[in-house]
Design a protein around this motif. Structure first.
Motif: not given
Length: 485
Positions: A149-165
């Motif tokens: 990705f060009y941009i990955w910004q922590a916060g909101g639903v993105v943190d759930k993606v990080a947790e799944a990864l």
């Protein structure tokens, strides 16, 4: 009597003009578009010394010696990977629709691989639905996950993606994550890189932004691709960065970002994997071995779509996405719809769009009413008069920052991906675009574009022609910088 001060003064003046002459000669000797060359000459003559420094930093495509050598080293492996894939004849299409034929021929000749059939394609237009789908697929992954990705910004639903990864990595799935250094500067200052690495995710910061690298490579070259690959079979790509729109750039005053992604199952993921493996080796020096077996989707072998993926950037066929856009536009016979957040086209693209409208094609362009880049916004306005005079319908989207990049030709041929209609995307950055020859997908894309138009304001030619003179001056000044944007 000539003093030492006078000699030094004349030497400095001579050296300066010699440097100007050398840079001028270098600009003229480079094979580049005339507007781009003229813009650079204006910069170095109007901004003494500063213009030369800017050119040395940004004027030429320099990826650095180490990346250049790695790119050369990876080529034989990539070619062998492609040759092995070609052995699976059943996944390659032998025919295309009339409107798509020329474009697929271009891609086959320039990239060495034909369009692929047997893919299941889903168009995703809601960021949160896309995230839910992505989390589900990551949670079900069994072998490998590759993400860029060009941009990955922590916060909101993105943190759930990080947790799944991270959960996938802990259960033994091999996870690679490439993120652009400039786009993810806040992410790399957060705890997440360390957390991911501790969980087993290989996190790589791509194209480091550092004062030490300023003269070693071009600093504004960016990794602008957005891709997720799962088990060599499921893939995602499109315009969406890994951000939650509720929190991303809210101070910019442009509203939430509106994006489009595609989710695919089938052999197209194998080709995207080849692109990812090349990027990974160029950046890290580590080679990704091709999967032991080719994943052939028998259940989708009779699907009536053909898909091609086009990659650009250093090491990939030069100008191929620009050529693809020109070919698609000239193939239009009835209707052409373009959505782009940044409209700063090359002269060739501008001419092609205007020509399409002037030969009777209904041409519509959808751009955001408000833009997060002030310079690009004014430069974009400088092209609107010519487009409007040619009969192009230009819609300004009012529902947020429309970040979708798409082209639809005659409701049959679709191009979706990461490419903006500006010189940076077309000639510099690492980008990716899908070319889809499918009536059903074209119909889905048309419905989305119609919804964009329904939430847009149509620019009136007469009203536009009466805009203040000071605005025209700013537009023209920014126009001179358009080849550099």
């Amino acid at each position: 009597m000539i003093t030492l001060y006078t000699i030094i003064n004349w030497l400095l003046i001579f050296s300066y003009w010699l440097l100007i002459a050398c840079v001028t000669l270098r600009i003229l000797m480079k094979r580049r578009a005339v507007p781009s060359a003229m813009a650079w000459l204006l910069v170095i003559y109007i901004l003494p010394l500063v213009g030369i420094i800017i050119y040395l930093l940004l004027g030429e495509l320099n990826i650095g010696k180490r990346r250049y050598e790695r790119n050369k080293a990876v080529c034989p492996s990539i070619n062998q990977w492609i040759d092995n894939l070609k052995c699976c004849q059943q996944i390659f299409s032998t025919a295309n629709s009339e409107v798509a034929r020329s474009l697929f021929q271009l891609c086959a000749h320039r990239q060495g691989i034909s369009g692929l059939r047997g893919n299941k394609i889903q168009l995703l237009t809601n960021t949160y639905e896309t995230m839910k789908s992505l989390i589900r697929d990551i949670s079900l992954a069994q072998r490998n996950i590759e993400i860029v990705f060009y941009i990955w910004q922590a916060g909101g639903v993105v943190d759930k993606v990080a947790e799944a990864l991270m959960a996938a990595a802990r259960r033994g799935v091999f996870c690679r994550l490439m993120l652009d250094s400039a786009g993810c500067v806040h992410f790399f200052c957060s705890p997440y890189p360390a957390m991911m690495r501790n969980a087993g995710v290989k996190v790589v910061e791509v194209l480091h932004v550092s004062i030490l690298c300023v003269f070693l490579r071009r600093m504004d070259l960016r990794q602008h691709r957005k891709m997720v690959l799962i088990d060599n079979y499921i893939s995602y790509t499109g315009s969406m960065n890994m951000v939650d729109p509720r929190y991303f750039k809210q101070k910019a005053g442009v509203g939430q970002w509106i994006d489009m992604m595609t989710r695919m199952e089938g052999p197209i993921t194998m080709v995207m994997g080849i692109i990812y493996s090349r990027d990974w080796e160029i950046e890290t020096g580590q080679r990704i071995q091709p999967p032991a077996e080719n994943i052939i989707p028998f259940e989708y072998s009779n699907s009536n779509n053909t898909v091609q993926v086009i990659a650009s950037g250093p090491g990939f066929p030069e100008g191929v996405i620009h050529q693809a856009l020109l070919t698609a536009i000239y193939a239009a016979r009835e209707e052409l719809i373009i959505t782009t957040p940044y409209l700063v086209p090359s002269d060739d693209l501008l001419h092609a769009i205007c020509t399409a409208a002037q030969r009777g094609v209904k041409v519509q362009i959808i751009i955001p009413l408000d833009n997060d880049s002030l310079l690009v916004r004014w430069a974009s306005r400088s092209f609107l008069s010519e487009l409007l005079e040619a009969g192009v319908l230009i819609h300004q989207f009012e529902g947020g920052l429309l970040h979708t990049k798409s082209v639809l030709v005659d409701s049959q041929l679709s191009l979706v991906g990461t490419v903006n209609l500006d010189m940076r995307s077309l000639w510099l950055n690492f980008e990716i675009t899908l070319v889809i020859d499918a009536k059903d997908f074209g119909s889905d894309l048309a419905r989305v574009q119609e919804d964009y138009i329904a939430h847009s304001r149509l620019i009136d030619v007469i009203v536009w022609s009466k805009r203040p003179y000071w605005q025209r001056i700013i537009e023209r000044l920014c126009y001179f910088l358009s080849p550099l944007l």
